[in-house]
Scaffold this active site. Structure first.
Site, short mmCIF file in Angstrom:
data_model
loop_
_atom_site.label_atom_id
_atom_site.label_comp_id
_atom_site.label_asym_id
_atom_site.label_seq_id
_atom_site.Cartn_x
_atom_site.Cartn_y
_atom_site.Cartn_z
CB CYS A 2 -24.06 -23.13 -45.16
SG CYS A 2 -25.56 -23.75 -44.38
NE ARG A 18 -24.07 -27.09 -46.72
CZ ARG A 18 -25.21 -26.85 -47.37
NH1 ARG A 18 -25.74 -27.76 -48.17
NH2 ARG A 18 -25.85 -25.71 -47.18
#
Length: 329
Positions: A2, A18
């Protein structure tokens, strides 16, 4: 895998969000947790009541809201990112510590604190315990990025050696290795520049740039953790502060799109596609959660302040994953 990002606009808005890069769906939805929600502490078994209202992406494990990222009503935001190979949780509960399972950390932070300053005072007292939620739920291997609406940002990492709390002036995060390693590695790329290099001569032969973009030659373009950290840090450092919140949201998604994964680009050892399942962007002053999904590139938004924040039940908003096209004729 991520990537997380913070961004401040010229008119004083702070954005945080994110890419969730993962090879499977975790039954994710946008969850609104009100102030009067009663929940069971997964370590002590005691029933407690929420302090601050929270909005974020997560999943309900029974009635418990397990969050992947989120924002509270005070503008404090947090996300958990995968940290394999380095993370270490403790085996035992300690009586003189605040004992948390790894899937509790985001909820504990957003439920109890309104600023990085307040959070930092309590972090040395936490003990992250190796306790799965149940037999069918794997234990997540995480480190965390936290940012308040003033822009103060930290990274929290629990390794075998210690619990580390890093001030994060650059305001980005990816996955393993440790945050301090990533910061040292950035020095390898100080020559990368968005400006076009000037022509030069080698042995009386004039050499001119081949097209635009040659100044950023050497900027890594693969999907590895290290390369995504370098690339998002470079993009953030060069974009400056967008004019206003709306412009900031647009730039925010553009930057995270630059480190996103598409089907077929990253295949796991189990022959599964690691894709960017969703991208989030939270307006910390306004309490709005913006997101896109892999199959729906339209930006959707949920404003927590339009909901009853004094309720006692978690509200689940549908995860909109079907492409929404605006036909103009």
């Amino acid at each position: 895998m991520c990537t997380a990002l913070t961004l401040q606009t010229q008119d004083g808005y702070n954005l945080f969000g994110r890419n969730m890069d993962i090879e499977f769906s975790f039954s994710q939805s946008i969850l609104l947790i009100p102030r009067n929600f009663n929940y069971t502490d997964n370590i002590t078994g005691k029933t407690q009541k929420s302090k601050y209202a929270i909005i974020g992406m997560g999943t309900l494990l029974g009635t418990y809201p397990a969050l992947a990222d989120g924002l509270n009503e005070k503008g404090l935001a947090c996300a958990g990112l995968n940290f394999p190979g380095y993370v270490h949780y403790e085996e035992n509960v300690l009586e003189d510590k605040i004992n948390l399972a790894p899937y509790d950390v985001i909820f504990w932070i957003l439920n109890n604190f309104d600023s990085i300053e307040a959070l930092k005072k309590e972090l040395p007292h936490i003990n992250i315990v190796k306790k799965p939620f149940n037999e069918s739920t794997p234990l997540p291997t995480l480190h965390w990025i936290v940012v308040d609406k003033k822009g103060a940002c930290i990274v929290i990492e629990k390794t075998k050696e210690k619990l580390s709390i890093y001030d994060n002036a650059i305001g980005v995060l990816s996955n393993a290795p440790t945050f301090d390693w990533h910061m040292t590695n950035l020095r390898q790329y100080i020559n990368v520049d968005p400006h076009q290099p000037i022509a030069t001569s080698w042995n009386n032969q004039e050499l001119s740039p081949l097209g635009q973009g040659l100044g950023s030659f050497g900027l890594p373009g693969d999907f590895s953790t290290v390369s995504r950290f370098v690339r998002i840090a470079f993009l953030k450092s060069k974009i400056g502060n967008p004019i206003n919140e709306l412009n900031g949201i647009s730039e925010f998604f553009h930057m995270l799109n630059n480190v996103s994964m598409v089907t077929g680009s990253v295949i796991t050892p189990q022959e599964k596609n690691d894709i960017t399942l969703y991208t989030s962007c939270m307006s910390q002053q306004k309490g709005i959660y913006y997101y896109t999904t892999y199959n729906n590139s339209r930006i959707n938004a949920i404003d927590m302040n339009k909901e009853d924040l004094d309720g006692d039940q978690v509200k689940v908003f549908p995860y909109l994953d079907t492409q929404d096209i605006n036909y103009q004729n």
